[in-house]
Structures are given as C-alpha cells and as structure tokens.
Scaffold this motif. Structure first.
Motif, short mmCIF file in Angstrom:
data_model
loop_
_atom_site.label_atom_id
_atom_site.label_comp_id
_atom_site.label_asym_id
_atom_site.label_seq_id
_atom_site.Cartn_x
_atom_site.Cartn_y
_atom_site.Cartn_z
N GLU A 71 1.88 12.12 -9.63
CA GLU A 71 1.22 13.39 -9.34
C GLU A 71 2.20 14.70 -9.58
O GLU A 71 1.90 15.61 -9.94
CB GLU A 71 0.75 13.48 -8.05
N ARG A 97 1.25 4.25 -3.02
CA ARG A 97 1.10 5.77 -2.63
C ARG A 97 2.06 6.44 -3.06
O ARG A 97 2.09 7.44 -3.70
CB ARG A 97 0.88 5.92 -1.08
N THR A 98 3.45 5.77 -2.81
CA THR A 98 4.78 6.47 -3.24
C THR A 98 4.58 6.83 -4.91
O THR A 98 5.14 7.59 -5.40
CB THR A 98 5.94 5.74 -2.90
N ALA A 116 0.87 -1.20 0.03
CA ALA A 116 0.15 -0.07 -0.05
C ALA A 116 0.69 1.11 0.14
O ALA A 116 0.60 2.25 -0.74
CB ALA A 116 -0.92 -0.04 1.22
N GLU A 117 1.85 1.33 0.67
CA GLU A 117 2.83 2.43 0.90
C GLU A 117 3.71 2.76 -0.45
O GLU A 117 3.66 3.62 -1.15
CB GLU A 117 3.79 2.27 1.99
N ASP A 147 1.85 6.60 -7.00
CA ASP A 147 1.01 7.72 -7.03
C ASP A 147 1.43 9.13 -7.07
O ASP A 147 1.34 9.98 -7.81
CB ASP A 147 -0.27 7.23 -6.39
N ARG A 148 2.03 9.18 -5.98
CA ARG A 148 2.27 10.79 -5.73
C ARG A 148 3.66 11.10 -6.61
O ARG A 148 3.52 12.41 -7.17
CB ARG A 148 3.08 10.67 -4.41
#
Length: 53
Positions: A48, A41-42, A37-38, A44-45
């Motif tokens: 972004e 998120r990394t 999950a982390e 995805d960021r």
C-alpha cells in the motif's frame, strides 16, 4: 493495487524498485514464534505504501 504514496525509486539494472525495501527475515522461524496473519498484514501495508523491494 496502486501505491497510496510515492516512494523514491532506484534502478537495479533493468528493474526500477522502491528505494526503501522490506526485510522479511523477522517473519521466518529464526526469531521465535511467527504470526502468519501479522506477516500478511505487514506485506499488504508495505505494498500500500509503495514498497516494491
């Protein structure tokens, strides 16, 4: 997804990528336990922020 910021880019032959790259070896099993999950998120960021390399 459109980057929220504009990072400098570099040409790699016919490909244009962000000057800043994301190394992902730390997301593998080589440095101990992983957290999927982390890691997601990394990634995805980074997208972004405009990281494409």
């Amino acid at each position: 997804m459109t980057p929220s910021t504009s990072l400098p880019t570099r040409k790699l032959r016919d490909l244009t990528v962000s000057a800043l790259g994301l190394g992902c070896m730390g997301m593998s099993a080589f440095y101990g336990d992983t957290d999927e999950a982390e890691s997601l998120r990394t990634l995805d960021r980074a997208l972004e922020l405009g990281v494409t390399f």
